[in-house]
Design a protein around this motif. Structure first.
Motif, mmCIF file in Angstrom:
data_model
loop_
_atom_site.group_PDB
_atom_site.id
_atom_site.type_symbol
_atom_site.label_atom_id
_atom_site.label_comp_id
_atom_site.label_asym_id
_atom_site.label_seq_id
_atom_site.Cartn_x
_atom_site.Cartn_y
_atom_site.Cartn_z
ATOM 1 N N MET A 1 2.575 2.218 -20.635
ATOM 2 C CA MET A 1 2.798 3.188 -19.677
ATOM 3 C C MET A 1 2.947 2.794 -18.443
ATOM 4 N N PHE A 2 3.351 3.257 -17.573
ATOM 5 C CA PHE A 2 3.598 2.685 -16.140
ATOM 6 C C PHE A 2 2.065 2.571 -15.362
ATOM 7 N N LYS A 3 2.393 1.412 -14.544
ATOM 8 C CA LYS A 3 0.918 0.820 -14.126
ATOM 9 C C LYS A 3 1.236 0.504 -12.559
ATOM 10 N N VAL A 4 0.284 0.551 -11.574
ATOM 11 C CA VAL A 4 0.300 0.302 -10.488
ATOM 12 C C VAL A 4 -0.595 -1.018 -10.144
ATOM 13 N N THR A 5 -0.162 -2.033 -9.261
ATOM 14 C CA THR A 5 -1.084 -3.042 -9.088
ATOM 15 C C THR A 5 -2.229 -2.587 -7.851
ATOM 16 N N PRO A 6 -3.303 -3.385 -8.088
ATOM 17 C CA PRO A 6 -4.130 -3.115 -6.882
ATOM 18 C C PRO A 6 -3.618 -3.107 -5.380
ATOM 19 N N GLN A 7 -2.569 -3.958 -5.216
ATOM 20 C CA GLN A 7 -2.045 -4.210 -3.918
ATOM 21 C C GLN A 7 -1.302 -2.807 -3.580
ATOM 22 N N ALA A 8 -0.651 -2.303 -4.635
ATOM 23 C CA ALA A 8 0.163 -1.186 -4.353
ATOM 24 C C ALA A 8 -0.557 0.016 -4.159
ATOM 25 N N ALA A 9 -1.750 0.195 -5.006
ATOM 26 C CA ALA A 9 -2.394 1.349 -4.762
ATOM 27 C C ALA A 9 -3.254 1.184 -3.692
ATOM 28 N N ARG A 53 1.251 13.509 -16.272
ATOM 29 C CA ARG A 53 0.171 13.131 -15.403
ATOM 30 C C ARG A 53 -0.865 11.958 -15.741
ATOM 31 N N PHE A 54 -1.195 11.000 -14.879
ATOM 32 C CA PHE A 54 -2.045 10.007 -15.267
ATOM 33 C C PHE A 54 -2.512 9.079 -13.919
ATOM 34 N N THR A 55 -3.596 8.322 -14.024
ATOM 35 C CA THR A 55 -4.198 7.788 -13.007
ATOM 36 C C THR A 55 -4.144 6.385 -13.381
ATOM 37 N N SER A 56 -3.553 5.474 -12.122
ATOM 38 C CA SER A 56 -3.589 3.917 -12.288
ATOM 39 C C SER A 56 -4.018 3.413 -11.099
ATOM 40 N N GLU A 57 -5.221 2.622 -11.296
ATOM 41 C CA GLU A 57 -5.885 2.137 -10.112
ATOM 42 C C GLU A 57 -6.132 3.103 -8.843
ATOM 43 N N GLY A 58 -6.658 4.291 -9.444
ATOM 44 C CA GLY A 58 -7.098 5.340 -8.539
ATOM 45 C C GLY A 58 -6.123 6.106 -7.994
ATOM 46 N N VAL A 59 -4.793 5.995 -8.160
ATOM 47 C CA VAL A 59 -3.671 6.631 -7.726
ATOM 48 C C VAL A 59 -3.159 7.607 -8.705
ATOM 49 N N GLN A 60 -2.992 8.840 -8.393
ATOM 50 C CA GLN A 60 -2.696 10.176 -9.399
ATOM 51 C C GLN A 60 -1.264 9.795 -9.247
ATOM 52 N N ILE A 61 -0.528 9.680 -10.445
ATOM 53 C CA ILE A 61 0.925 9.469 -10.938
ATOM 54 C C ILE A 61 1.474 10.737 -11.641
ATOM 55 N N VAL A 62 2.679 11.152 -11.259
ATOM 56 C CA VAL A 62 3.187 12.070 -11.741
ATOM 57 C C VAL A 62 4.653 11.723 -11.946
ATOM 58 N N ILE A 63 5.119 12.145 -13.230
ATOM 59 C CA ILE A 63 6.598 11.762 -13.648
ATOM 60 C C ILE A 63 7.173 12.801 -14.569
ATOM 61 N N ALA A 64 8.171 13.409 -14.109
ATOM 62 C CA ALA A 64 8.874 14.518 -14.884
ATOM 63 C C ALA A 64 9.391 13.935 -16.320
ATOM 64 N N ALA A 74 7.247 0.058 -16.845
ATOM 65 C CA ALA A 74 7.279 -0.635 -15.487
ATOM 66 C C ALA A 74 6.081 -0.757 -14.731
ATOM 67 N N THR A 75 5.979 -1.695 -13.475
ATOM 68 C CA THR A 75 4.799 -1.553 -12.707
ATOM 69 C C THR A 75 5.397 -1.480 -11.226
ATOM 70 N N LEU A 76 4.569 -1.074 -10.515
ATOM 71 C CA LEU A 76 4.784 -0.728 -9.101
ATOM 72 C C LEU A 76 3.911 -1.640 -8.166
ATOM 73 N N ASP A 77 4.499 -2.642 -7.771
ATOM 74 C CA ASP A 77 3.821 -3.512 -6.886
ATOM 75 C C ASP A 77 3.858 -3.423 -5.339
ATOM 76 N N PHE A 78 3.226 -4.150 -4.601
ATOM 77 C CA PHE A 78 3.583 -4.186 -3.167
ATOM 78 C C PHE A 78 3.393 -5.728 -2.691
ATOM 79 N N VAL A 79 4.432 -6.243 -2.461
ATOM 80 C CA VAL A 79 4.399 -7.746 -1.944
ATOM 81 C C VAL A 79 5.131 -8.029 -0.806
ATOM 82 N N GLU A 80 4.829 -9.101 -0.341
ATOM 83 C CA GLU A 80 5.191 -9.876 0.927
ATOM 84 C C GLU A 80 6.488 -10.618 0.213
ATOM 85 N N LEU A 81 8.025 -10.018 0.643
ATOM 86 C CA LEU A 81 9.095 -10.521 0.430
ATOM 87 C C LEU A 81 9.553 -11.713 1.447
#
Length: 104
Positions: A1-9, A53-64, A74-81
């Motif tokens: 299932m979809f994940k969120v990294t701690p940095q993205a959260a 609906r689900f929660t990843s790293e404390g973030v409530q996620i919704v997907i149609a 997939a994974t959502l990340d927040f990175v310094e490019l």
């Protein structure tokens, strides 16, 4: 299932607080382009009855439901490019333009 990294959260929660959308879910969507790559969308939204609906790293996620197949692994990340320039990125092995991150 979809994940969120701690940095993205952390960044999602901060954006929700700054934007006055704290408590709202993060809605994700994806659409396959003609070349096979995937176009990603996200924003804060109300939950609807049909949403997955689900929660990843404390973030409530919704997907149609129609977007789940493209976002499932997939994974959502927040990175310094570049120095001082950070942004959200989607790491998705189903996307033909996906390049796994190098582990250093």
């Amino acid at each position: 299932m979809f994940k969120v990294t701690p940095q993205a959260a952390e960044q999602v929660k901060s954006a929700a607080e700054q934007g006055g959308t704290a408590g709202m879910a993060l809605r994700l969507a994806a659409q396959q382009r003609p070349d096979g790559s995937i176009d990603y969308r996200m924003g804060f939204d109300e939950v609807t009855e049909d949403d997955i609906r689900f929660t990843s790293e404390g973030v409530q996620i919704v997907i149609a439901p129609e977007y789940v197949p493209l976002l499932d692994s997939a994974t959502l990340d927040f990175v310094e490019l570049e120095p001082g320039e950070s942004q959200f990125i989607f790491l998705n092995p189903q996307d033909p333009t996906y390049v796994p991150p190098e582990r250093g």
